[in-house]
Design a protein around this motif. Structure first.
Motif, PDB file in Angstrom:
ATOM      1  N   ARG A  47       0.842  -1.195   0.000  1.00 28.78           N
ATOM      2  CA  ARG A  47       0.000   0.000   0.000  1.00 28.78           C
ATOM      3  C   ARG A  47       0.878   1.245   0.000  1.00 28.78           C
ATOM      4  NH1 ARG A  47      -2.695  -3.508   3.549  1.00 28.78           N
ATOM      5  NH2 ARG A  47      -4.841  -3.904   2.907  1.00 28.78           N
ATOM      6  N   PHE A 134     -15.347   5.365 -10.326  1.00 27.73           N
ATOM      7  CA  PHE A 134     -15.146   5.188  -8.886  1.00 27.73           C
ATOM      8  C   PHE A 134     -16.494   4.932  -8.231  1.00 27.73           C
ATOM      9  CE2 PHE A 134     -11.133   7.246  -9.788  1.00 27.73           C
ATOM     10  CZ  PHE A 134     -10.264   6.646  -8.886  1.00 27.73           C
ATOM     11  N   ASN A 137     -18.575   4.569  -1.864  1.00 33.35           N
ATOM     12  CA  ASN A 137     -18.890   3.766  -0.681  1.00 33.35           C
ATOM     13  C   ASN A 137     -19.600   4.592   0.377  1.00 33.35           C
ATOM     14  OD1 ASN A 137     -17.687   1.462  -1.756  1.00 33.35           O
ATOM     15  ND2 ASN A 137     -15.682   2.054  -1.016  1.00 33.35           N
ATOM     16  N   ASP A 156     -15.936   8.389   0.414  1.00 35.64           N
ATOM     17  CA  ASP A 156     -14.929   7.387   0.103  1.00 35.64           C
ATOM     18  C   ASP A 156     -15.301   6.749  -1.229  1.00 35.64           C
ATOM     19  OD1 ASP A 156     -13.649   7.843   2.502  1.00 35.64           O
ATOM     20  OD2 ASP A 156     -14.525   6.116   3.519  1.00 35.64           O
ATOM     21  N   GLU A 158     -13.834   4.146  -4.586  1.00 34.46           N
ATOM     22  CA  GLU A 158     -12.826   3.156  -4.949  1.00 34.46           C
ATOM     23  C   GLU A 158     -13.049   2.623  -6.353  1.00 34.46           C
ATOM     24  OE1 GLU A 158     -13.247  -1.169  -3.609  1.00 34.46           O
ATOM     25  OE2 GLU A 158     -14.092  -0.045  -1.924  1.00 34.46           O
ATOM     26  N   ARG A 181      -6.036  -1.635  -6.671  1.00 33.56           N
ATOM     27  CA  ARG A 181      -7.190  -0.980  -6.043  1.00 33.56           C
ATOM     28  C   ARG A 181      -6.789   0.448  -5.707  1.00 33.56           C
ATOM     29  NH1 ARG A 181      -9.079  -0.993  -0.347  1.00 33.56           N
ATOM     30  NH2 ARG A 181     -11.268  -0.399  -0.384  1.00 33.56           N
ATOM     31  N   VAL A 183      -8.107   4.041  -3.983  1.00 32.66           N
ATOM     32  CA  VAL A 183      -9.106   4.595  -3.057  1.00 32.66           C
ATOM     33  C   VAL A 183      -8.902   6.105  -2.974  1.00 32.66           C
ATOM     34  CG1 VAL A 183      -9.993   4.610  -0.690  1.00 32.66           C
ATOM     35  CG2 VAL A 183      -9.190   2.462  -1.715  1.00 32.66           C
ATOM     36  N   GLN A 185     -10.335   9.272  -0.879  1.00 35.58           N
ATOM     37  CA  GLN A 185     -11.117   9.787   0.252  1.00 35.58           C
ATOM     38  C   GLN A 185     -11.059  11.298   0.090  1.00 35.58           C
ATOM     39  OE1 GLN A 185      -9.627   8.657   4.125  1.00 35.58           O
ATOM     40  NE2 GLN A 185     -10.286  10.615   4.961  1.00 35.58           N
TER      41      GLN A 185
END
Length: 191
Positions: A47, A134, A137, A156, A158, A181, A183, A185
């Motif tokens: 990550r 995207f 979430n 959020d 993703e 992946r 993400v 935010q």
């Protein structure tokens, strides 16, 4: 009387048009993060995040539409390991010296009723641009108590992308996967 009614109707239409106009928001870098993760040989997950980012949002609640633009400083990639950061910045992966910025520019907010479902747009990495969707979430707007109750919106989001579309293909011969992946935010403050 007719002139007065016309003026009242025109004023009402103008007020409605003003209320329906999209509002502008500036991304709050202290509450906005862009991270990615990729499987490491089926054992763990690598990550990293980008520490320097900027951008803006336009959002029309009534019209259920909006635009987002997020820019990432590729030299600010941070995995928590300095040697890995240098490798990520190198020409083998992001080539941050030649391509210092990655950018996501949305072209559509997709709603399911009143709930934001997804944001579609174009992602540019290493000078190559491809469409990305995207999934939302979470998404919410609130009066921020720390900013004199200024409206703040965010969520959020993703997506899973095939990194080879952008020429990021390091490690394919070793068995590293194509899928990454991503993400986002994002929180943005009404201007």
């Amino acid at each position: 009387m007719r002139t007065a009614l016309f003026a009242l109707a025109a004023a009402s239409l103008f007020a409605t048009a003003v209320q329906a106009a999209p509002a502008s928001y500036a991304i709050d870098p202290t509450h906005t993060f862009a991270t990615f993760e990729i499987d490491h040989m089926g054992t763990t997950t690598n990550r990293a995040r980008f520490d320097k980012k900027s951008g803006s949002v336009e959002f029309d609640k009534a019209g259920k539409s909006g635009k987002v633009e997020v820019s990432l400083d590729m030299a600010s990639v941070n995995s928590g390991t300095p040697a890995f950061n240098k490798h990520l910045q190198s020409a083998e992966i992001f080539d941050a010296e030649k391509f210092p910025t990655a950018k996501f520019v949305s072209d559509k907010f997709v709603f399911d009723g009143d709930k934001l479902k997804e944001v579609t747009g174009q992602l540019t990495i290493k000078g190559q641009t491809h469409p990305v969707t995207f999934k939302a979430n979470k998404f919410n707007c609130y009066e921020n108590p720390m900013l004199q109750k200024r409206e703040t919106c965010g969520g959020d989001f993703e997506a899973t992308i095939d990194r080879t579309q952008w020429g990021v293909d390091y490690g394919m011969a070793y068995g590293f996967p194509k899928q990454v992946r991503v993400v986002l935010q994002i929180e943005a403050v009404k201007q």
